[in-house]
Write a protein that holds these residues in place. Structure first.
Motif, mmCIF file in Angstrom:
data_model
loop_
_atom_site.group_PDB
_atom_site.id
_atom_site.type_symbol
_atom_site.label_atom_id
_atom_site.label_comp_id
_atom_site.label_asym_id
_atom_site.label_seq_id
_atom_site.Cartn_x
_atom_site.Cartn_y
_atom_site.Cartn_z
ATOM 1 N N PHE A 280 0.767 -0.766 -0.073
ATOM 2 C CA PHE A 280 -0.024 0.609 -0.114
ATOM 3 C C PHE A 280 0.502 1.381 -0.152
ATOM 4 C CE2 PHE A 280 -2.620 3.166 2.093
ATOM 5 C CZ PHE A 280 -3.256 3.135 1.779
ATOM 6 N N PHE A 281 1.881 1.153 0.699
ATOM 7 C CA PHE A 281 2.831 2.180 1.072
ATOM 8 C C PHE A 281 3.229 2.519 0.009
ATOM 9 C CE2 PHE A 281 2.891 2.449 5.608
ATOM 10 C CZ PHE A 281 1.654 2.915 5.813
ATOM 11 N N ARG A 282 4.268 1.562 -0.990
ATOM 12 C CA ARG A 282 4.571 1.543 -2.292
ATOM 13 C C ARG A 282 3.692 1.977 -3.027
ATOM 14 N NH1 ARG A 282 7.579 -3.926 -0.820
ATOM 15 N NH2 ARG A 282 9.233 -3.691 -0.018
ATOM 16 N N ARG A 283 2.918 2.120 -3.424
ATOM 17 C CA ARG A 283 1.868 2.900 -4.199
ATOM 18 C C ARG A 283 1.696 4.220 -4.262
ATOM 19 N NH1 ARG A 283 -2.689 -2.241 -4.003
ATOM 20 N NH2 ARG A 283 -1.013 -3.989 -5.544
ATOM 21 N N SER A 284 2.172 4.707 -2.514
ATOM 22 C CA SER A 284 1.466 6.434 -2.503
ATOM 23 C C SER A 284 2.676 7.165 -3.168
ATOM 24 C CB SER A 284 1.801 5.587 -0.754
ATOM 25 O OG SER A 284 1.608 7.519 -0.673
ATOM 26 N N VAL A 285 2.282 8.485 -3.458
ATOM 27 C CA VAL A 285 3.130 9.737 -4.297
ATOM 28 C C VAL A 285 3.809 10.254 -3.558
ATOM 29 C CG1 VAL A 285 2.288 11.626 -5.651
ATOM 30 C CG2 VAL A 285 2.304 9.845 -6.105
ATOM 31 N N ILE A 286 2.948 10.369 -1.963
ATOM 32 C CA ILE A 286 3.431 10.833 -1.345
ATOM 33 C C ILE A 286 4.687 10.401 0.173
ATOM 34 C CG2 ILE A 286 3.114 11.975 1.438
ATOM 35 C CD1 ILE A 286 -0.185 12.153 0.003
ATOM 36 N N VAL A 287 4.266 9.331 0.072
ATOM 37 C CA VAL A 287 5.459 8.421 0.329
ATOM 38 C C VAL A 287 6.346 8.321 0.038
ATOM 39 C CG1 VAL A 287 5.998 5.777 1.447
ATOM 40 C CG2 VAL A 287 3.821 7.038 1.731
ATOM 41 N N GLU A 288 6.142 7.726 -1.729
ATOM 42 C CA GLU A 288 7.891 8.400 -2.690
ATOM 43 C C GLU A 288 7.967 9.404 -2.340
ATOM 44 O OE1 GLU A 288 8.444 7.477 -6.983
ATOM 45 O OE2 GLU A 288 6.507 8.302 -6.877
ATOM 46 N N PHE A 289 7.474 10.109 -2.638
ATOM 47 C CA PHE A 289 8.527 11.870 -2.762
ATOM 48 C C PHE A 289 8.779 12.240 -1.476
ATOM 49 C CE2 PHE A 289 8.123 16.170 -0.692
ATOM 50 C CZ PHE A 289 8.453 16.911 -2.077
ATOM 51 N N PHE A 290 8.870 11.412 0.019
ATOM 52 C CA PHE A 290 8.985 11.278 1.341
ATOM 53 C C PHE A 290 10.048 10.974 1.200
ATOM 54 C CE2 PHE A 290 10.050 10.334 5.612
ATOM 55 C CZ PHE A 290 9.745 11.190 6.761
ATOM 56 N N ILE A 291 10.251 9.830 0.785
ATOM 57 C CA ILE A 291 11.528 9.054 0.804
ATOM 58 C C ILE A 291 12.458 9.331 0.190
ATOM 59 C CG2 ILE A 291 12.498 6.546 0.285
ATOM 60 C CD1 ILE A 291 9.630 5.580 0.708
ATOM 61 N N ASP A 292 12.173 9.607 -1.204
ATOM 62 C CA ASP A 292 13.571 9.507 -2.388
ATOM 63 C C ASP A 292 13.204 11.365 -1.845
ATOM 64 O OD1 ASP A 292 12.942 7.414 -3.925
ATOM 65 O OD2 ASP A 292 11.614 8.049 -5.369
ATOM 66 N N LYS A 293 13.103 12.193 -1.819
ATOM 67 C CA LYS A 293 13.583 13.588 -2.048
ATOM 68 C C LYS A 293 13.873 14.477 -0.092
ATOM 69 C CE LYS A 293 12.015 13.967 -5.817
ATOM 70 N NZ LYS A 293 13.479 14.247 -6.899
ATOM 71 N N ILE A 294 13.303 13.565 0.341
ATOM 72 C CA ILE A 294 13.541 14.223 2.138
ATOM 73 C C ILE A 294 14.645 12.586 2.569
ATOM 74 C CG2 ILE A 294 12.977 14.352 4.269
ATOM 75 C CD1 ILE A 294 10.340 15.516 3.259
ATOM 76 N N LEU A 295 14.408 11.760 2.692
ATOM 77 C CA LEU A 295 14.872 10.673 3.122
ATOM 78 C C LEU A 295 16.164 10.468 3.128
ATOM 79 C CD1 LEU A 295 12.479 7.637 4.978
ATOM 80 C CD2 LEU A 295 14.079 9.471 6.718
ATOM 81 N N LYS A 296 15.944 10.185 1.382
ATOM 82 C CA LYS A 296 16.781 9.679 0.873
ATOM 83 C C LYS A 296 18.394 11.035 0.902
ATOM 84 C CE LYS A 296 15.609 5.628 -2.054
ATOM 85 N NZ LYS A 296 15.660 5.204 -3.654
ATOM 86 N N VAL A 297 17.800 12.108 0.225
ATOM 87 C CA VAL A 297 18.814 13.255 1.066
ATOM 88 C C VAL A 297 19.040 13.574 1.830
ATOM 89 C CG1 VAL A 297 18.818 16.210 0.725
ATOM 90 C CG2 VAL A 297 17.769 14.161 -1.450
ATOM 91 N N VAL A 298 18.453 13.693 3.255
ATOM 92 C CA VAL A 298 19.083 13.384 4.291
ATOM 93 C C VAL A 298 20.392 11.966 4.819
ATOM 94 C CG1 VAL A 298 18.828 13.556 6.493
ATOM 95 C CG2 VAL A 298 17.611 14.299 5.117
ATOM 96 N N PHE A 299 20.103 11.091 4.194
ATOM 97 C CA PHE A 299 20.576 10.367 4.835
ATOM 98 C C PHE A 299 22.081 10.068 4.112
ATOM 99 C CE2 PHE A 299 22.431 5.646 3.597
ATOM 100 C CZ PHE A 299 22.589 5.589 5.284
ATOM 101 N N GLU A 300 21.988 11.111 2.569
ATOM 102 C CA GLU A 300 23.400 10.538 1.734
ATOM 103 C C GLU A 300 24.648 11.765 2.215
ATOM 104 O OE1 GLU A 300 21.621 11.205 -2.569
ATOM 105 O OE2 GLU A 300 21.112 9.100 -2.572
ATOM 106 N N LYS A 301 23.704 13.054 2.743
ATOM 107 C CA LYS A 301 24.481 13.892 3.663
ATOM 108 C C LYS A 301 25.310 13.214 4.471
ATOM 109 C CE LYS A 301 22.014 17.823 1.171
ATOM 110 N NZ LYS A 301 21.105 19.002 1.770
ATOM 111 N N VAL A 302 23.826 13.019 5.536
ATOM 112 C CA VAL A 302 24.676 12.002 7.240
ATOM 113 C C VAL A 302 26.096 11.004 6.700
ATOM 114 C CG1 VAL A 302 24.001 10.851 9.364
ATOM 115 C CG2 VAL A 302 22.702 12.566 8.330
ATOM 116 N N ASN A 303 25.735 10.378 5.809
ATOM 117 C CA ASN A 303 26.952 9.243 4.896
ATOM 118 C C ASN A 303 27.479 9.998 4.552
ATOM 119 O OD1 ASN A 303 27.239 6.391 4.164
ATOM 120 N ND2 ASN A 303 27.062 7.191 2.396
ATOM 121 N N THR A 304 27.781 10.816 3.852
ATOM 122 C CA THR A 304 28.961 11.775 2.941
ATOM 123 C C THR A 304 29.893 12.507 3.988
ATOM 124 O OG1 THR A 304 27.761 11.673 0.989
ATOM 125 C CG2 THR A 304 30.152 13.002 1.312
#
Length: 572
Positions: A280-304
């Protein structure tokens, strides 16, 4: 050859509308729950009005969430340090065993009185105290699991990490954390169950004759039980069960399915677990946006940032200043010794206030509690090991039984204890037997979930090999199942034993229907001392409990951990 990546262009739809409505509902509950009284300490009246239940539940879940976040951070730091520093490990693991065995009430006076003094004009100190006390019921089993997962990593994996030149952060991120995920997930479920178990104690307690209360589902259930308001009690239990089921469906089931990909195996299982919520969550635009545009960006910066830190500071040749290091170690040792001497001196002064009768009362009480702990452990082992293996090794059985087990395990035994007491008081051995039942209900799940985690982590190729060679029955248990689950089983038994000692405070001393029911034991002694403000007896009871735990740790658990590390580690 180029592999064409399929891009799915999702559109805003019914899934996203449902998510937005859910978020709006949660925000409404948060705002409305703020209208509940925020007065501190003994002036707060807890309502048994059913309409107040949603707000109470939300407040309790908020405290549990804060305690879990604190527990997770503690788990990573403490478990990692103990697993990588041999000198620290010798102290940290026995200390962890002691801490997980200490009753919540042993932490109560220092935590509550200290924080209330820091925040005398608000309820913040009491709220923070409650969170810390819940933390003491959540953190230890997760830490044991994480520590033992790191220690159980196959040597080939560690060797490969060194060959590839992984720094500490990369090693943690790419090897140690993935290997630990399955154990952490199952122990997180148990941590929440442990938090629910002690919620009634943490949200409402008596100290120095003063009644401290916080609005929450735990205090609601306690008040309902004390007033023998069975209607409110049933509604409270129903609300708690509803929240537990909801959390399982929305959180634990998706995470359990997701964690299955971290299993160490060379061949993939033909049967996969599924979660409709995850889909269900994988079909959501909101969840996709939150993961791709927020979580991944934050994680990549922290990881770097962390990667650059380790590259800069940990790959340079370190200048060895033996004199400086030696002085630093000695200063640290002197400080630790000074703290120990200071605490010991104050403890001796406090214990001088005890009479000879009180001193002689503690040891028999500890023996009674010890016998109950052993009884609960034996009963738990008899059914949790076979059932855990069935659930862990059979995906069909897991799909049917695991949801039921996870929901039932999360229902705190303390919430059901008033119902149990109705059958046991004046019948079936009274509280003496009922206390064993409560210990069992609260701690058997530690063993079960660790066995499930161990059985789930058995590589699929080993299962197939045992089938090909016709290994069945006891021979299969002897050659495959027991060696595979043994490290997890030891962790489960250690945490279950600690949970039993901890549960003694609520199983041997019960306030029911306006009456205090007790049975002889260390738990009832500590509970009585806490309520009366008898700190010398509280300290003595805690010291005796620690002594028992340390002895058991050295005689039993230390040897089992060594055996597990030497003989029962899967090497791929």
């Amino acid at each position: 050859m180029h592999i064409k990546k399929t891009i799915v262009n999702r559109k805003f739809g019914i899934v996203d509308i449902i998510i937005l409505l859910a978020i709006a509902s949660i925000l409404y509950l948060i705002i409305s729950s703020g209208s509940l009284s925020e007065r501190s300490g003994d002036t707060l009246a807890i309502s048994t009005n059913i309409s107040d239940l949603p707000g109470y539940v939300l407040k309790s879940v908020g405290r549990m969430t804060a305690a879990y976040i604190l527990s997770f951070i503690f788990t990573i730091i403490y478990g990692y340090t103990a697993a990588h520093n041999k000198n620290a490990e010798k102290v940290m693991i026995p200390l962890l065993d002691i801490l997980q065995s200490l009753p919540v009430l042993s932490f109560l006076p220092a935590v509550v009185l200290g924080l209330i003094k820091l925040f005398p004009h608000s309820n913040f100190g009491l709220e923070l105290s409650c969170i810390i006390l819940i933390f003491t019921g959540q953190a230890w089993n997760m830490t044991f699991s994480f520590y033992h997962s790191i220690k159980s990593i196959p040597k080939d994996f560690n060797y490969a990490a060194r060959i590839f030149g992984l720094n500490k952060w990369q090693n943690f991120k790419k090897l140690q954390m993935p290997v630990s995920v399955i154990g952490l997930v199952f122990n997180s479920i148990m941590s929440w169950a442990g938090g629910w178990f002690f919620l009634m104690v943490c949200e409402m307690f008596t100290l120095r004759g003063k009644d401290f209360r916080l609005p929450g589902i735990g205090s609601f259930l306690q008040i309902a039980a004390n007033e023998q308001n069975y209607r409110a009690l049933m509604w409270g239990i129903a609300a708690l069960v509803f929240v537990i089921v909801l959390m399982y469906v929305l959180i634990w089931r998706p995470i359990t399915v997701w964690s299955d990909k971290f299993k160490m195996e060379l061949t993939q299982s033909g049967e996969e677990q599924h979660s409709f919520v995850l889909t269900f969550f994988r079909r959501s635009v909101i969840v996709e946006f939150f993961i791709d545009k927020i979580l991944k960006v934050v994680f990549e910066k922290v990881n770097t940032a962390i990667d650059q830190f380790f590259i800069k500071y940990y790959r340079k040749p370190k200048s060895r200043n033996k004199v400086g290091n030696g002085i630093g170690k000695w200063i640290f040792r002197i400080i630790i010794c000074a703290i120990i001497v200071y605490c010991t001196a104050n403890a001796v002064l406090l214990l001088k206030n005890l009479s000879m009768y009180e001193l002689l009362e503690v040891v028999p009480a500890a023996v009674y509690t010890f016998l109950r702990v052993i009884s609960a452990q034996i009963i738990a082992l008899m059914w949790t090991v076979p059932l855990g293996v069935v659930i862990g090794m059979n995906k069909k059985a897991a799909n049917i039984l695991q949801p039921v087990i996870q929901v039932v395990a999360s229902i705190p035994a303390t919430a059901l204890f008033p119902v149990i007491l109705i059958f046991f008081v004046n019948k079936l051995g009274g509280l003496n037997i009922a206390s064993i039942v409560l210990m069992l209900m609260g701690t058997q799940w530690y063993i079960l979930f660790n066995v499930i985690a161990g059985a789930s982590a058995i590589p699929e190729d080993l299962k197939e090999a045992s089938t090909i060679y016709g290994i069945r029955g006891w021979k299969k248990w002897k050659t495959l199942i027991i060696p595979s689950i043994f490290p997890y089983l030891v962790t489960g038994m250690v945490t279950a034993a600690g949970g039993c000692w901890n549960a003694s405070i609520v199983s041997e001393y019960v306030n029911f229907g306006g009456k205090v029911l007790t049975t002889k034991g260390l738990g009832s002694l500590i509970s009585t001392a806490t309520e009366r403000g008898n700190y010398p007896m509280l300290l003595l009871g805690t010291i005796v409990m620690c002594t028992f735990v340390v002895c058991i740790n050295n005689i039993v658990w230390k040897r089992l951990y060594a055996l597990s590390d030497d003989k029962f580690k899967i090497e791929l």
